[in-house]
Design a protein around this motif. Structure first.
Motif, short mmCIF file in Angstrom:
data_model
loop_
_atom_site.label_atom_id
_atom_site.label_comp_id
_atom_site.label_asym_id
_atom_site.label_seq_id
_atom_site.Cartn_x
_atom_site.Cartn_y
_atom_site.Cartn_z
N THR A 84 8.02 -8.44 -0.21
CA THR A 84 9.14 -8.11 -1.09
C THR A 84 10.24 -7.40 -0.32
N ASP A 85 11.42 -7.35 -0.93
CA ASP A 85 12.52 -6.55 -0.37
C ASP A 85 12.26 -5.08 -0.69
N ALA A 86 12.52 -4.21 0.26
CA ALA A 86 12.43 -2.77 0.01
C ALA A 86 13.71 -2.29 -0.65
N VAL A 87 13.58 -1.28 -1.49
CA VAL A 87 14.75 -0.72 -2.16
C VAL A 87 15.50 0.17 -1.18
N GLY A 88 16.82 0.06 -1.17
CA GLY A 88 17.63 0.98 -0.37
C GLY A 88 18.22 0.43 0.91
N PRO A 144 -15.30 -3.86 -17.11
CA PRO A 144 -15.78 -3.62 -15.75
C PRO A 144 -14.73 -2.93 -14.88
N ALA A 145 -15.22 -2.07 -14.00
CA ALA A 145 -14.33 -1.39 -13.04
C ALA A 145 -14.05 -2.30 -11.87
N VAL A 146 -12.88 -2.12 -11.25
CA VAL A 146 -12.50 -2.91 -10.09
C VAL A 146 -12.04 -1.95 -8.99
N TYR A 147 -12.63 -2.10 -7.80
CA TYR A 147 -12.20 -1.32 -6.65
C TYR A 147 -10.98 -2.01 -6.05
N GLN A 148 -9.91 -1.24 -5.81
CA GLN A 148 -8.67 -1.80 -5.27
C GLN A 148 -8.24 -1.00 -4.05
N LEU A 149 -7.93 -1.72 -2.99
CA LEU A 149 -7.43 -1.11 -1.77
C LEU A 149 -6.16 -1.85 -1.36
N GLN A 150 -5.07 -1.11 -1.17
CA GLN A 150 -3.80 -1.73 -0.80
C GLN A 150 -3.27 -1.10 0.48
N ALA A 151 -2.73 -1.94 1.34
CA ALA A 151 -2.05 -1.47 2.55
C ALA A 151 -0.62 -2.00 2.49
N VAL A 152 0.36 -1.11 2.56
CA VAL A 152 1.77 -1.51 2.52
C VAL A 152 2.38 -1.25 3.90
N VAL A 153 2.95 -2.31 4.47
CA VAL A 153 3.53 -2.25 5.81
C VAL A 153 5.03 -2.54 5.73
N PRO A 154 5.88 -1.61 6.18
CA PRO A 154 7.33 -1.87 6.18
C PRO A 154 7.78 -2.53 7.48
N SER A 155 8.85 -3.29 7.39
CA SER A 155 9.44 -3.85 8.61
C SER A 155 10.13 -2.73 9.39
N ASP A 156 10.41 -2.98 10.66
CA ASP A 156 11.03 -1.95 11.52
C ASP A 156 12.38 -1.50 10.99
N ASP A 157 13.11 -2.41 10.32
CA ASP A 157 14.43 -2.04 9.79
C ASP A 157 14.36 -1.51 8.37
N GLY A 158 13.16 -1.43 7.79
CA GLY A 158 13.01 -0.91 6.44
C GLY A 158 13.48 -1.83 5.34
N ASN A 159 13.79 -3.08 5.67
CA ASN A 159 14.30 -4.02 4.67
C ASN A 159 13.23 -4.72 3.86
N LEU A 161 8.83 -5.28 2.80
CA LEU A 161 7.51 -4.68 2.68
C LEU A 161 6.47 -5.79 2.55
N VAL A 162 5.37 -5.63 3.27
CA VAL A 162 4.21 -6.51 3.10
C VAL A 162 3.12 -5.68 2.42
N ALA A 163 2.62 -6.18 1.29
CA ALA A 163 1.53 -5.50 0.59
C ALA A 163 0.28 -6.37 0.69
N ILE A 164 -0.77 -5.82 1.29
CA ILE A 164 -2.07 -6.48 1.38
C ILE A 164 -2.95 -5.82 0.33
N GLU A 165 -3.45 -6.62 -0.62
CA GLU A 165 -4.23 -6.05 -1.71
C GLU A 165 -5.62 -6.68 -1.77
N PHE A 166 -6.61 -5.82 -1.73
CA PHE A 166 -8.02 -6.21 -1.75
C PHE A 166 -8.63 -5.69 -3.05
N SER A 167 -9.31 -6.56 -3.80
CA SER A 167 -9.94 -6.15 -5.06
C SER A 167 -11.35 -6.73 -5.13
N THR A 168 -12.27 -5.94 -5.65
CA THR A 168 -13.63 -6.41 -5.85
C THR A 168 -14.22 -5.76 -7.09
#
Length: 201
Positions: A84-88, A144-159, A161-168
């Protein structure tokens, strides 16, 4: 949504769900739907709507996987990668992540979080146990409960975002995949379109 090209190392054990032309994969969806519900048509429609919604929100990859943990039992999970595009606009990527932490704290969706400096870029990790049903559906002890783990990585210019989402659905054993998601976050590369150059030699 953004057209920012990226690359991410997908771990072994995942099978991609087709996100492109849903109509081209109706046979596969019908096969899954027929075994899951007697009303296959509505199941296929729901799956198609879900996939279209994922694509509209910037999801580039969706996969389901099974991984054998040290205890000898498989862990089943879903993995998505969204761009996605980062805000700002262009700015320091650490400020982008800090703003994300603030906004999630304000709407109480932050969970257990940590800003980590990896050897490749800063990453925001968020971990929580949630529900498969939205809050407006009410609390139900049978949900049922769901375990969620997310890693958000910004680009060097801050423009971007990559969101990696793991759910089980295995909320107790999901933490065993923390390293896998951390390795994925470290593997993210933001690629920029090649520009033409002049050979001045």
């Amino acid at each position: 949504m953004t057209d920012q090209p990226i690359s991410v190392a997908i771990p072994d054990g995942y099978s991609a769900i087709p996100l492109g032309d849903v109509a081209a994969h109706t046979d596969l969806i019908h096969t899954i739907g027929a075994g899951a519900r007697p009303d296959s048509a509505s199941f296929v429609s729901a799956i198609a709507t879900l996939l279209e919604s994922l694509v509209a929100n910037g999801t580039r990859y969706c996969g389901v996987g099974a991984h054998l943990l040290p205890d000898g039992d498989p862990l089943y999970s879903c993995l998505t990668i969204t761009v996605t595009d980062a805000v700002g606009g262009p700015r320091n990527p650490r400020l982008v992540l800090a703003d994300l932490v603030q906004s999630r704290s304000a709407d109480d969706t932050l969970g257990l979080s940590a800003l980590v400096e990896t050897d490749t870029h800063p990453v925001l990790f968020t971990e929580k146990v949630g529900s498969v049903l939205p809050p407006q559906c009410g609390e139900n002890p049978a949900t049922p409960a769901v375990y969620q783990l997310q890693a958000v990585v910004p680009s060097d210019d801050g423009n971007s975002l990559v969101a990696i989402e793991f759910s089980t659905p295995d909320a107790d054993r999901g933490i065993a995949c923390r390293k896998m998601i951390a390795d994925m976050a470290r593997s993210v590369v933001f690629r920029f379109p090649a520009t033409s150059t002049l050979d001045l030699s």
